[in-house]
Design an enzyme around this catalytic site. Structure first.
Site, PDB file in Angstrom:
ATOM      1  N   CYS A 188       0.848  -1.192   0.000  1.00 40.68           N
ATOM      2  CA  CYS A 188       0.000   0.000   0.000  1.00 40.68           C
ATOM      3  C   CYS A 188       0.883   1.241   0.000  1.00 40.68           C
ATOM      4  O   CYS A 188       2.111   1.156   0.048  1.00 40.68           O
ATOM      5  CB  CYS A 188      -0.929   0.008   1.205  1.00 40.68           C
ATOM      6  SG  CYS A 188      -0.064   0.225   2.772  1.00 40.68           S
ATOM      7  N   CYS A 230       3.477   1.693   2.658  1.00 40.52           N
ATOM      8  CA  CYS A 230       4.739   0.986   2.405  1.00 40.52           C
ATOM      9  C   CYS A 230       5.667   1.834   1.532  1.00 40.52           C
ATOM     10  O   CYS A 230       6.851   2.009   1.829  1.00 40.52           O
ATOM     11  CB  CYS A 230       4.470  -0.343   1.700  1.00 40.52           C
ATOM     12  SG  CYS A 230       3.486  -1.511   2.635  1.00 40.52           S
ATOM     13  N   ASP A 240       8.216  27.574 -32.486  1.00 43.01           N
ATOM     14  CA  ASP A 240       9.260  27.873 -33.457  1.00 43.01           C
ATOM     15  C   ASP A 240       8.609  27.825 -34.843  1.00 43.01           C
ATOM     16  O   ASP A 240       7.610  27.129 -35.041  1.00 43.01           O
ATOM     17  CB  ASP A 240      10.371  26.828 -33.332  1.00 43.01           C
ATOM     18  CG  ASP A 240      11.437  27.016 -34.395  1.00 43.01           C
ATOM     19  OD1 ASP A 240      11.870  28.162 -34.600  1.00 43.01           O
ATOM     20  OD2 ASP A 240      11.815  26.015 -35.030  1.00 43.01           O
ATOM     21  N   ASP A 292      12.293  22.085 -32.474  1.00 40.42           N
ATOM     22  CA  ASP A 292      12.844  20.842 -33.014  1.00 40.42           C
ATOM     23  C   ASP A 292      13.679  20.086 -31.999  1.00 40.42           C
ATOM     24  O   ASP A 292      14.160  18.993 -32.278  1.00 40.42           O
ATOM     25  CB  ASP A 292      13.649  21.103 -34.284  1.00 40.42           C
ATOM     26  CG  ASP A 292      14.857  21.999 -34.042  1.00 40.42           C
ATOM     27  OD1 ASP A 292      15.213  22.224 -32.866  1.00 40.42           O
ATOM     28  OD2 ASP A 292      15.459  22.472 -35.018  1.00 40.42           O
ATOM     29  N   ASP A 295      16.622  24.652 -30.643  1.00 46.05           N
ATOM     30  CA  ASP A 295      15.852  25.390 -29.639  1.00 46.05           C
ATOM     31  C   ASP A 295      16.083  24.849 -28.223  1.00 46.05           C
ATOM     32  O   ASP A 295      15.282  25.106 -27.322  1.00 46.05           O
ATOM     33  CB  ASP A 295      14.359  25.302 -29.967  1.00 46.05           C
ATOM     34  CG  ASP A 295      14.043  25.862 -31.340  1.00 46.05           C
ATOM     35  OD1 ASP A 295      14.485  26.978 -31.635  1.00 46.05           O
ATOM     36  OD2 ASP A 295      13.373  25.172 -32.123  1.00 46.05           O
TER      37      ASP A 295
END
Length: 839
Positions: free
Chosen positions: A12, A15, A442, A641, A645
């Protein structure tokens, strides 16, 4: 360094919170993410701590740990059994055995309430010992097959880190201990002939509650494991794409070898119907390749010498020999799988809420259970009543739902994104994307195609279009300039013949010249025509108009006569305008950021429907503009791209690399789009919103469930309404909570941005109706008879109109009402053919 570990023993969110807190406390650990769903942990740490030290810390906390297997991802699915499948098998066996013994136990203990017959040796107070001991014996196998709850629960309780198993173990153990106590009281009552005591304890054994709790919990766990098994389907499908063997040319012969033995530089042969095993470049042959499994692009792509090939693509026609360039875990497919796995196992900021709650939840629940029992005893309730209250609180308050709320949605969401070519680098990126209010684009390669193309052919009055194109092709095929290449490529598509050119000359800053058919021919700008004395005959104004539209006019002359103008531009992509409209409709501001001049940028802005453009920006200045937007309080996504960039992508709140293809810009982008389509940005944002909405639904249910369940189990409503929660119903409710959360997350498997269908509007009976189209890639069609059978099978579906292209191995299907992919797939499968994909 960064390492991944496999964790065992977690049941759970308490844990996972315990493991995460333990590892995070180690000196040298920089970041740790524990994923309950995949039972894994990713740790970033320095030289101050070792992997062995991390493992020891986890084991000291009461859990198991080991370094993640380094089996190559392309073979992992075959060499190791899926943990989810293994858990499902184990839970199924435990459930069957539990039911086998719980059903007769429940019948014996509760049957008398409905006047069901019992064997005579179990009836009456005189047989109370046999009645009680039979139930005890039937309970023992249920306890045995589900002993892991007790083992894990009490172990974690001993380590002062109680978890879900601790609640189950305490609740069922309390019921068992009370039942054993009741057996002794029955024996004592028979000994002193106190039949009232015998009757009372005969009716309050609680063995059936202990067994039923364990069985219902196991039922919930089994259903949960089945649902969990579906969350990783996208990753498993990707793993299964790669073939087991490859046909390699060695020593002049073709040999079939396991895919693991393919090395960089090998020459690999593939033919129609086969799957490309690794990444490489074509060296011989030609054909078409279906790359839909990786890019989502349904139309096969033509490949010839020099073209790249991506592993897991399918050759639909032709014959190819290629040289392997990337093998093993370096292939595009392996990178995608690793990226999806990493995103699935990472933790979104929203998950911290559940983690904080889970860390204190179980101890609080145990305290509430003990306190509720004591209070009811103090108010004069019977021991049996008070005990049932305590057990109900323990059992109903399972934190499983909290722990599963976030990772299940993230795993399904990232897998669904991968199916559509949208790769999320992390869960944080997936969450942040839903909040962005500004998208910066861009221009080149993002809004536009990124490649010059011919847009206008304008011959002079004294020249035909064919002659203009012939002279242009004859000149430009020799130039090597990007604009000249665009003219040459267009001429090739028109099957234009070229003439031999002699005395070729390139004039810097103006254009080119050559002698064709004994005449000096020119191709260049206006300055060249003026310098050569070519009369422009009023073409200046037309050329200025083209320039205002973002196009570059090229003049062509033969001798002293102007032949005409060919305009070239980087055209916007077919989907760019629609994508901008979709983003704007979603309340997102769209800005174009480009290094191009203002005139060209303005022309592209108008074509794409973008409101704001920032032009004449140097690559290094893009990051500064992103910073300025963020300073204005905007949450910014940068789309580029992924290479030029990179600084802007890193600076943005969400960096999106578009059209990355095989060169995935993982280091700079948060989200990678496999094919160059701006609509995928819309899809990514919509997917993010869908996932976060799903997570919030899950968290709401988990908190709401416990808010209602705990007071009801504690008996708060009993004094006024005589309502309390039986331990068996508490176990059923707890199991349902976890199953509900996982099932809700699985709804994301049907997520669709509804952008890929081609919509046409037709007028039928005076009403506007939408017609949608899909493309089906189909294997197995060999002749016209085959394509006819497929076409007939599809057209037999009500509302479907299909046209099959045998050469491309596809069917284009249009329909005016909702038809599921399964219906289309089944029709083709029943006809005897295989559906590769539906887009």
């Amino acid at each position: 360094m960064k390492e991944k570990f496999d964790i065992t023993g977690m049941t759970c969110s308490a844990c996972s919170a315990r493991v995460e807190k333990t590892v995070a406390g180690l000196d040298g650990v920089e970041q740790v993410n524990v994923n309950l769903l995949s039972n894994s942990m990713t740790v970033e740490f320095s030289d101050k701590v070792t992997a062995d030290g991390i493992i020891q810390a986890v084991e000291k906390a009461g859990y198991g740990a080991s370094q993640h297997s380094s089996v190559p991802v392309r073979r992992k699915a075959e060499q190791t059994e899926d943990p989810a499948v293994k858990q499902q098998k184990n839970m199924k066996l435990r459930l069957i055995l539990s039911i086998v013994f719980t059903v007769p136990l429940f019948y014996i203990s509760m049957g008398h309430m409905w006047h069901f017959p019992l064997p005579r040796f179990l009836e009456g107070n005189e047989n109370a010992i046999a009645f009680a001991f039979t139930q005890f014996l039937l309970m023992l196998p249920v306890v045995f097959v589900n002993f892991s709850y007790f083992k894990n629960g009490f172990r974690n309780l001993w380590h002062r880190a109680p978890n879900m198993d601790s609640l189950i173990a305490l609740g069922s153990a309390a019921a068992m201990i009370y039942g054993i106590f009741a057996i002794y009281k029955i024996g004592y009552g028979l000994g002193i002939q106190d039949l009232d005591m015998v009757h009372d304890y005969r009716m309050d054994l609680y063995f059936e509650s202990a067994a039923m709790i364990l069985t219902l919990i196991t039922l919930g766990k089994y259903m949960e494991s089945r649902a969990k098994g579906k969350t990783g389907e996208a990753i498993r499908k990707l793993m299964d794409l790669t073939p087991k063997t490859a046909f390699v040319l060695r020593g002049g012969e073709e040999v079939e070898i396991p895919i693991e033995q393919v090395i960089v530089g090998d020459f690999v042969r593939v033919k129609a119907g086969q799957t490309i095993p690794v990444d490489g470049v074509v060296t011989e042959g030609a054909g078409t390749v279906d790359e839909s499994a990786l890019t989502g692009e349904s139309i096969p792509v033509s490949k010839t010498v020099g073209d790249p090939l991506t592993g897991a693509s399918i050759v639909t026609s032709g014959y190819l020999v290629f040289q392997a360039q990337k093998v093993g875990d370096d292939t595009t497919l392996s990178q995608i799988i690793s990226l999806v796995e990493e995103a699935s196992s990472s933790k979104a900021p929203i998950a911290k809420l559940a983690d904080k709650v889970s860390g204190v939840f179980v101890p609080v629940v145990i305290s509430v259970a003990v306190l509720s029992t004591i209070i009811w005893l103090l108010f004069g309730a019977s021991v049996e009543f008070a005990l049932s209250i305590g057990i109900s609180v323990l059992v109903v308050s399972c934190p499983c739902a909290l722990g599963l709320a976030t990772p299940t949605a993230i795993m399904v969401g990232t897998g669904k994104g991968a199916e559509q070519g949208i790769l999320m680098r992390s869960a944080e990126a997936l969450e942040t994307a839903h909040k962005i209010n500004t998208v910066v684009l861009d221009k080149t390669g993002t809004v536009t195609e990124g490649k010059p193309a011919v847009t206008d052919i304008l011959p002079a009055s004294s020249c035909t279009q064919d002659h203009l194109l012939t002279i242009a092709y004859s000149l430009e095929r020799l130039s090597g300039h990007p604009l000249g290449n665009a003219v040459a490529e267009y001429a090739q598509t028109q099957n234009t013949a070229y003439q031999p050119a002699a005395d070729f000359t390139a004039i810097e800053g103006q254009g080119i010249a050559a002698v064709i058919d004994k005449k000096r021919c020119l191709a260049g700008n206006r300055a060249m025509m003026t310098a050569e004395g070519i009369p422009l005959e009023g073409w200046e104004s037309r050329a200025d108009q083209l320039a205002a539209e973002g196009k570059t006019p090229l003049y062509f002359a033969e001798g002293n006569a102007l032949l005409g103008v060919i305009a070239i531009a980087d055209p916007i992509k077919a989907t760019s305008r629609e994508a901008v409209e979709q983003l704007t409709a979603m309340g997102i501001e769209v800005i174009m950021l480009t290094g191009d001049n203002a005139k060209t940028a303005e022309a592209i802005r108008k074509q794409a429907g973008i409101n704001t453009v920032i032009s004449d920006v140097l690559p290094q200045e893009k990051e500064q503009h992103i910073r300025k937007l963020q300073a204005q309080g905007k949450l910014v996504a940068m789309v580029g791209d992924g290479i030029n960039d990179a600084p802007a992508l890193v600076r943005a709140d969400v960096g999106i690399a578009i059209g990355a293809g095989t060169d995935i810009a993982i280091d700079s982008a948060d989200i990678v789009l496999m094919h160059s389509d701006l609509l995928d940005v819309v899809s990514a944002v919509k997917l993010s919103r869908a996932v976060i909405r799903n997570i919030k639904q899950n968290l709401f249910w988990a908190f709401f469930y416990n808010t209602i369940g705990i007071p009801l189990a504690a008996g708060v409503l009993f004094p006024a309404f005589a309502l309390k929660l039986n331990p068996m119903f508490a176990a059923a409710a707890m199991s349902f909570s976890s199953v509900f959360v996982v099932s809700n997350a699985l709804r994301l498997k049907w997520f669709s941005p509804q952008l890929k269908n081609i919509k046409q509007k037709t007028i039928l009976s005076g009403k506007e109706e939408q017609t949608m189209e899909k493309t089906m890639m189909i294997n197995g069609m060999m002749c016209a008879h085959c394509s006819g059978r497929v076409e007939q099978a599809l057209n037999a579906i009500d509302g479907v109109s299909a046209k099959v292209d045998l050469e491309k191995k596809l069917a284009r299907v249009s329909f005016s009402k909702d038809i599921s992919d399964d219906v289309l797939r089944n029709a083709v499968t029943d006809a005897g053919y295989e559906v590769v994909s539906i887009q």
